[in-house]
Design an enzyme around this catalytic site. Structure first.
Site, PDB file in Angstrom:
ATOM      1  N   LYS A   1       0.857  -1.183   0.000  1.00 47.64           N
ATOM      2  CA  LYS A   1       0.000   0.000   0.000  1.00 47.64           C
ATOM      3  C   LYS A   1       0.895   1.235   0.000  1.00 47.64           C
ATOM      4  CE  LYS A   1      -2.357  -0.168   3.922  1.00 47.64           C
ATOM      5  NZ  LYS A   1      -3.184   0.485   4.942  1.00 47.64           N
ATOM      6  N   SER A   2       0.359   2.354  -0.370  1.00 43.88           N
ATOM      7  CA  SER A   2       1.168   3.570  -0.407  1.00 43.88           C
ATOM      8  C   SER A   2       1.445   4.047   1.013  1.00 43.88           C
ATOM      9  CB  SER A   2       0.450   4.663  -1.195  1.00 43.88           C
ATOM     10  OG  SER A   2       0.327   4.294  -2.543  1.00 43.88           O
TER      11      SER A   2
ATOM     12  N   ASN B   1     -13.620   3.489  -4.973  1.00 45.86           N
ATOM     13  CA  ASN B   1     -13.033   3.508  -3.636  1.00 45.86           C
ATOM     14  C   ASN B   1     -12.540   4.878  -3.271  1.00 45.86           C
ATOM     15  OD1 ASN B   1      -9.948   3.688  -2.891  1.00 45.86           O
ATOM     16  ND2 ASN B   1     -10.016   2.779  -4.947  1.00 45.86           N
ATOM     17  N   ALA B   2     -12.598   5.145  -1.982  1.00 46.37           N
ATOM     18  CA  ALA B   2     -12.015   6.356  -1.414  1.00 46.37           C
ATOM     19  C   ALA B   2     -11.452   5.954  -0.060  1.00 46.37           C
ATOM     20  CB  ALA B   2     -13.064   7.461  -1.275  1.00 46.37           C
TER      21      ALA B   2
ATOM     22  N   GLY C   1      -8.502   6.731   1.089  1.00 49.71           N
ATOM     23  CA  GLY C   1      -7.825   7.858   1.720  1.00 49.71           C
ATOM     24  C   GLY C   1      -6.413   7.549   2.164  1.00 49.71           C
TER      25      GLY C   1
ATOM     26  N   CYS D   1      -3.151   9.387  -6.808  1.00 50.92           N
ATOM     27  CA  CYS D   1      -4.404   9.020  -6.154  1.00 50.92           C
ATOM     28  C   CYS D   1      -5.432  10.120  -6.430  1.00 50.92           C
ATOM     29  CB  CYS D   1      -4.192   8.866  -4.654  1.00 50.92           C
ATOM     30  SG  CYS D   1      -5.719   8.439  -3.799  1.00 50.92           S
TER      31      CYS D   1
ATOM     32  N   ILE E   1      -2.346   2.282 -14.858  1.00 52.86           N
ATOM     33  CA  ILE E   1      -2.833   3.545 -14.345  1.00 52.86           C
ATOM     34  C   ILE E   1      -3.341   3.389 -12.910  1.00 52.86           C
ATOM     35  CG2 ILE E   1      -3.506   4.484 -16.575  1.00 52.86           C
ATOM     36  CD1 ILE E   1      -6.382   3.534 -16.052  1.00 52.86           C
ATOM     37  N   ASN E   2      -3.450   4.491 -12.234  1.00 53.51           N
ATOM     38  CA  ASN E   2      -4.180   4.533 -10.980  1.00 53.51           C
ATOM     39  C   ASN E   2      -5.671   4.612 -11.323  1.00 53.51           C
ATOM     40  OD1 ASN E   2      -4.825   4.926  -8.183  1.00 53.51           O
ATOM     41  ND2 ASN E   2      -2.790   5.815  -7.908  1.00 53.51           N
TER      42      ASN E   2
ATOM     43  N   THR F   1      -8.518  -4.812  -8.283  1.00 49.32           N
ATOM     44  CA  THR F   1      -9.929  -5.069  -8.000  1.00 49.32           C
ATOM     45  C   THR F   1     -10.359  -6.520  -8.252  1.00 49.32           C
ATOM     46  OG1 THR F   1     -10.371  -2.775  -8.530  1.00 49.32           O
ATOM     47  CG2 THR F   1     -12.253  -4.244  -8.543  1.00 49.32           C
TER      48      THR F   1
HETATM   49  C1  LIG Z   1      -9.258  -0.326  -2.610  1.00 49.98           C
HETATM   50  C2  LIG Z   1      -8.176   0.238  -3.456  1.00 49.98           C
HETATM   51  C3  LIG Z   1      -7.091   0.889  -2.866  1.00 49.98           C
HETATM   52  C4  LIG Z   1      -6.065   1.418  -3.639  1.00 49.98           C
HETATM   53  N1  LIG Z   1      -5.001   2.022  -3.032  1.00 49.98           N
HETATM   54  C5  LIG Z   1      -3.975   2.486  -3.775  1.00 49.98           C
HETATM   55  C6  LIG Z   1      -2.824   3.039  -3.170  1.00 49.98           C
HETATM   56  O1  LIG Z   1      -2.707   3.136  -1.953  1.00 49.98           O
HETATM   57  N2  LIG Z   1      -1.809   3.481  -3.974  1.00 49.98           N
HETATM   58  C7  LIG Z   1      -1.872   3.379  -5.333  1.00 49.98           C
HETATM   59  O2  LIG Z   1      -0.914   3.761  -6.003  1.00 49.98           O
HETATM   60  N3  LIG Z   1      -2.946   2.845  -5.931  1.00 49.98           N
HETATM   61  C8  LIG Z   1      -3.995   2.402  -5.191  1.00 49.98           C
HETATM   62  N4  LIG Z   1      -5.092   1.851  -5.817  1.00 49.98           N
HETATM   63  C9  LIG Z   1      -5.114   1.771  -7.265  1.00 49.98           C
HETATM   64  C10 LIG Z   1      -4.682   0.383  -7.745  1.00 49.98           C
HETATM   65  O3  LIG Z   1      -3.356   0.132  -7.400  1.00 49.98           O
HETATM   66  C11 LIG Z   1      -4.840   0.275  -9.256  1.00 49.98           C
HETATM   67  O4  LIG Z   1      -3.997   1.213  -9.869  1.00 49.98           O
HETATM   68  C12 LIG Z   1      -6.264   0.522  -9.732  1.00 49.98           C
HETATM   69  O5  LIG Z   1      -7.172  -0.040  -8.812  1.00 49.98           O
HETATM   70  C13 LIG Z   1      -6.538  -0.055 -11.110  1.00 49.98           C
HETATM   71  O6  LIG Z   1      -6.335  -1.431 -11.136  1.00 49.98           O
HETATM   72  P1  LIG Z   1      -7.549  -2.504 -10.991  1.00 49.98           P
HETATM   73  O7  LIG Z   1      -8.589  -2.121 -11.976  1.00 49.98           O
HETATM   74  O8  LIG Z   1      -6.901  -3.832 -11.273  1.00 49.98           O
HETATM   75  O9  LIG Z   1      -8.028  -2.410  -9.578  1.00 49.98           O
HETATM   76  C14 LIG Z   1      -6.124   1.321  -5.036  1.00 49.98           C
HETATM   77  C15 LIG Z   1      -7.209   0.677  -5.635  1.00 49.98           C
HETATM   78  C16 LIG Z   1      -8.225   0.147  -4.880  1.00 49.98           C
HETATM   79  C17 LIG Z   1      -9.377  -0.521  -5.560  1.00 49.98           C
END
Ligand SMILES: Cc1cc2nc3c(=O)[nH]c(=O)nc-3n(C[C@H](O)[C@H](O)[C@H](O)COP(=O)(O)O)c2cc1C
Ligand SMILES: Cc1cc2nc3c(=O)[nH]c(=O)nc-3n(C[C@H](O)[C@H](O)[C@H](O)COP(=O)(O)OP(=O)(O)OC[C@H]3O[C@@H](n4cnc5c(N)ncnc54)[C@H](O)[C@@H]3O)c2cc1C
Ligand SMILES: Cc1cc2nc3c(=O)[nH]c(=O)nc-3n(C[C@H](O)[C@H](O)[C@H](O)COP(=O)(O)OP(=O)(O)OC[C@H]3O[C@@H](n4cnc5c(N)ncnc54)[C@H](O)[C@@H]3O)c2cc1C
Ligand SMILES: Cc1cc2nc3c(=O)[nH]c(=O)nc-3n(C[C@H](O)[C@H](O)[C@H](O)COP(=O)(O)O)c2cc1C
Ligand code: FES
Ligand code: FES
Lengths: 297, 269, 297, 269
Positions: A42-43, A66-67, A69, A124, A184-185, A259
């Site tokens: 996690k970040s 998601n949010a 935070g 984010c 991507i994020n 996800t």
């Molecule tokens: C619940 C959740 C928490 C996330 N937290 C972070 C985070 O802390 N730092 C970050 O760079 N990306 C975060 N992401 C983004 C994911 O790393 C990822 O880039 C994004 O969800 C797209 O990928 P996916 O469609 O496979 O989920 C988060 C995503 C989700 C769903």
């Protein structure tokens, strides 16, 4: 056959746990790493953050909002987590670092603790001022340069799709010394609660992930690949082997999964075997033959 | 599991500070032991065990302990709320012909549904429900309607005197299957007793729940070689797993992801 | 109860056919207009365009990818279509004008032919150089100002989500004289064909629409509403009354429907009655009470 | 309807320039008269009528007229292509016990499936298949396998001499239900004849297809008070609708959306 070298990290299979997904304790990361080539934490920042109050997610038929935070215990605590993971697993650990919270301090502590790479999160869409930071090309350039000057492990920069020209930003990162790009994020979104008639999340803004954003992720990876020669970790809406292969053909050297773990914590296993089968049926001998193939004229 | 709109059909105080909510909300048929995330409009989303479900109607037993639970308990008939679920893995409730269920406080919630579901399948369950002190007549009635129930209070103000586990111990030793929910110190006693007499045991555990779908890592409970998500691998775990969870009755993640001591019993009560 | 005034157009219900969806002939627009408050034509330029060769769409489980390439017969032909529509239907017709192909000429011809409003398209993510145009704040300002100086009917500007700060761009449009904002166009995407290992569309880039983009559309409308006081037509992923109401609460005065017509050409009927039922159950007496309510503290 | 991967199991030239393709590709069970959008990798996506479907195997009858159809016809066993469908609305093929089907050229494709589907339901269909000139033995065999078939050629080189409609006219006048597919001048004759004798008629029409799902407006066919999407409201239309379509046998949209004269017969052949 599923082995790739990504900025010096050896990944097999070319699948990475995306940041923010379960990357909280050493043990859960070790558990999840079994079917993956590497994990991203996690970040983490210098300071402890609790994140936003519930609700922090809203499932949709085609993805997730998601949010969270950016909850994290801060690097002083988290460096022990890194050390413990290194004892439990041989898989590379990429430590995600919050770009707006003393990234130099956090990254160097993470490196000391044994991180195999740093992923700089400047993307984010709903917390830590990261959306604004990630759109400020000058600031990103500066942080990347500064981080590179103190790190000896590879540095990835995690980019946001909520930007005009992601290829240009990636190019800036490459020039500033980044060893790889993660893209991507989540996509910036808002959900309105029809009962309260207010935004569902206390932070108003949230991030969209999952299947819905896959074509956007493929586009971003495609655009970035046109602009840089450093490796790309493609993330966004990977839910099966097909979506993973699309990202690789578009230019990703490895693929992040987030996800989709809500469906099955071991989904990477299935995805890896699907990629392998595709490679066999199409006559690919290595993942690297596939990377960016969609760009060949 | 998408968020769905539920409509309050009844909110009755069945004991001091404990409410029975009936909510109409069509869900995928839940298993006993599964939970929902419930959110009154504009407030927090919190985990609540499913205390009953039939014909599109969900039953919850809620202790009014803080802002959200208090708001839930104050809801009027016709008020609406968001419901997300069923989530998690429930009890393997059909596995034995007879069983004992041991509840501590509002841990009674999932066991009510369990006992009822077993009854509908023709399976018997002895329910021991322990409370600190006297509870309301409506709650007692509700429990007695389930069948074979023993009420215990620590101060003996009603029912058997003593905590649920000591009152249940003779039944547990004679049983081959035990289900339990309540504060972790109590659950530890149940698990220890079951392990010593060779009875199978399943407990519903609690940790702070954020996503509820197994990806945020907020709810982890761990041991030397295991890491379990309470929301997705649980909330129900069997005895073999629980004894490997060194966090059990000791540690929990706080909201930032630091592992900290579990204060008092249940992390969330 | 479902009547709204949007920049002088009276819409009842507050539902609009999105641009590029069936807006080709007068008769099909008349047919579709039955359950809508207004219709928007396909985007028209000065010159005839055939668009891209097939494939031009790729359905996804949660939306649609398209790369039509702005096919249109050119305004010299299309003005007859506008005139014919005015004879067939009393509903307002919003003529969409390609921002990069003589928008002044096209708009004034459309106005003469009876258009009730002009929608300036500066936001197609895969054709006509509109992506770049729509991101160039200075050019958009200039075109809007020039158009306003010659038009006497209302001017909407259709914005792209593929931009950093959609609120700021909307504000620029408002200041330049725009009477309303339409948001959003499709989200820029790429699809890789796993058989050919090349982009599926000849144009490489395509646009994502449908349910997948709804939370992004809500976010864009929310951001724009914070910045402007001209009305917003919210478009993107409206597939049922809930998604329509979310856009209205986020700030849309009316809601556009596009991709959802693949499910049912008369889907607007259902959506309108859902909105009405929601208004009744929540005690709203007019649509305008709902517009932007999510912003009230 | 998502794009699915199909695998060529057979591609046989059944007559000069006309191919039978068998493609394994699990689809939602199609109705006769529906079509698919087929795309050989890297080439265009084009509409093709479903000429048969059973057990996950799709049959197409393709005339090699241009780049894409030629590529399709040249495919080898094991080659893969994209298939999207079934699309559109088909024939109301079960509505009458007996019927006549009239095909012009490769318009035979949907009628093969229709006749076959009716046969499986125990319904009889007389098929009149008209061609310009002599066709290959394999195609004739394929048609004769269907049952009651009359072949007509304009030059009389095989079968009855004359166009399909004149050859079929006596059958049409005695029938209560007619199905047809072919060039529009031919279809016009069929419709006129059916209207004059009071037979119900359904024709499969063609226009340039882009989206195939009813939203782009490329395929419109219109009359004074009607506007129909061939891909979604059709491709099969009944006689009552067709007589209202003043575009029928006259006008079609070009790729830019201009309405232009229909050159020759079918807009797309
Ligand atoms: C619940 C959740 C928490 C996330 N937290 C972070 C985070 O802390 N730092 C970050 O760079 N990306 C975060 N992401 C983004 C994911 O790393 C990822 O880039 C994004 O969800 C797209 O990928 P996916 O469609 O496979 O989920 C988060 C995503 C989700 C769903
Ligand atoms: C799987 C599970 C099932 C539960 N079932 C029931 C039930 O059937 N009936 C019942 O009354 N209670 C149940 N709880 C506990 C219930 O979730 C908390 O009492 C409730 O969240 C308190 O919210 P509040 O805003 O009223 O109180 P607050 O003042 O916010 O908190 C009071 C206590 O509840 C805990 N809590 C708050 N939010 C959460 C959360 N998101 N996840 C876990 N704990 C939280 C806090 O840590 C604190 O200890 C269950 C908890 C879990 C994890
Ligand atoms: C509903 C429908 C069902 C059809 N069924 C069959 C069938 O079963 N067998 C068969 O052989 N043919 C059928 N066709 C016609 C077939 O689609 C065209 O022959 C084919 O598209 C030609 O493509 P090409 O690249 O080989 O030729 P091109 O050289 O591109 O074109 C040759 C002719 O085909 C037309 N055409 C090209 N693309 C399309 C398109 N996207 N939509 C419609 N027409 C097009 C052109 O207008 C031209 O008249 C059908 C058409 C429609 C609309
Ligand atoms: C097939 C198709 C064609 C479109 N053509 C146009 C166009 O010509 N001009 C335009 O401004 N938007 C065009 N759009 C975008 C839509 O108007 C709309 O903004 C977008 O699809 C999002 O709405 P939806 O999710 O309801 O489809 C098109 C969309 C689709 C799917
Ligand atoms: S609450 Fe998120 S993983 Fe359990
Ligand atoms: S082909 Fe697009 S509407 Fe028919």
């Amino acid at each position: 056959m599923l082995k790739v070298d990504v900025a010096g990290l050896e990944l097999s299979p070319p699948l990475v746990l995306a940041s923010g997904i379960l990357g909280v304790t050493a043990k859960i990361m070790a558990r999840v790493s079994e079917h993956l080539g590497a994990i991203t934490t996690k970040s983490v920042g210098a300071r402890r953050r609790e994140g936003y109050p519930n609700p922090v997610v809203c499932p949709l038929p085609y993805g997730l909002l998601n949010a969270m935070g950016l909850p994290n215990p801060g690097i002083d605590y988290f460096e022990e987590v890194i050390r413990e993971f290194k004892k439990l697993s041989k898989k590379p650990i990429i430590v995600s670092v919050i770009g707006s919270d003393s990234p130099e301090y956090v990254s160097s502590r993470a490196e000391e603790a044994g991180a195999d790479a740093i992923e700089l999160n400047v993307s984010c869409p709903h917390a830590g001022g990261l959306l604004e930071l990630g759109m400020d090309i000058e600031q990103v350039r500066r942080i990347v340069r500064d981080l590179k000057s103190i790190l000896s492990i590879p540095l990835f920069v995690k980019l946001s799709p909520n930007i005009q020209d992601i290829g240009k930003l990636a190019e800036t990162c490459e020039k500033a010394g980044a060893d790889g790009i993660t893209a991507i994020n989540t996509v910036r979104a808002v959900k309105i609660d029809l009962l309260s008639k207010k935004p569902l999340f206390k932070s108003i803004y949230c991030g969209l992930s999952g299947a819905a954003i896959h074509p956007i992720a493929v586009r971003c990876v495609y655009e970035i690949y046109e602009k840089v020669s450093i490796p790309i970790i493609g993330v966004g809406g990977v839910v099966n082997w097909e979506s993973a292969v699309e990202l690789i053909l578009a230019g990703a050297s490895a693929v992040g999964i987030g996800t989709a773990l809500t469906q099955d914590i071991a989904i990477a296993k299935e995805i890896a075997s699907g990629i392998l089968e595709y490679m066999r049926s199409e006559g690919f001998k290595s993942v690297s033959e596939m990377i960016g193939l969609a760009h060949k004229r | 599991m998408l968020k769905k709109v539920g409509r309050v059909e009844e909110a009755t105080e069945v004991s001091s500070g404990i409410y029975l909510l009936r909510i109409s909300c069509p869900l995928k048929e839940p298993y006993p032991g599964q939970f929902v995330m419930a959110q009154p409009p504009g407030l927090e989303e919190i985990p609540l065990s499913i205390a009953g479900y039939s014909g599109g109607e969900l039953k919850l037993i809620v202790a009014a302990v803080g802002e959200t639970t208090r708001a839930l308990c104050r809801m009027d008939v016709g008020d609406r709320l968001w419901v997300r679920g069923p989530l998690g893995r429930g009890f393997s409730y059909m596995s034995r012909k007879t069983a004992v269920a041991v509840a501590g406080g509002v841990g009674i919630a999932p066991l009510i549904y369990l006992v009822d579901a077993r009854k509908r399948e023709g399976l018997k369950t002895k329910l021991v429900a322990g409370f600190k002190s006297r509870v309301g007549g409506k709650l007692i009635q509700l429990l007695e309607d389930l069948g074979d129930v023993v009420i215990a209070t620590e101060d003996g103000s009603i029912g058997a005197k003593g905590d649920a586990v000591s009152v249940a111990s003779s039944m547990i030793t004679r049983s081959s299957m035990v289900f339990a929910c309540g504060p972790e110190p109590m659950l530890r006693k149940v698990v220890d007793l079951c392990m010593s007499v060779g009875a199978a045991v399943e407990c519903s555990l609690e940790r702070y729940i954020k996503c509820g779908v197994g990806i945020c890592g907020a709810c982890l409970i761990e041991g030397e070689e295991v890491s379990m998500r309470v929301c997705a691998d649980g909330p129900v775990f069997d005895g073999e797993t629980i004894v490997k969870l060194s966090d059990f009755d000791k540690l929990a993640l706080d909201r930032s992801g630091c592992k900290v001591p579990l204060h008092g019993g249940c992390p969330s009560r």
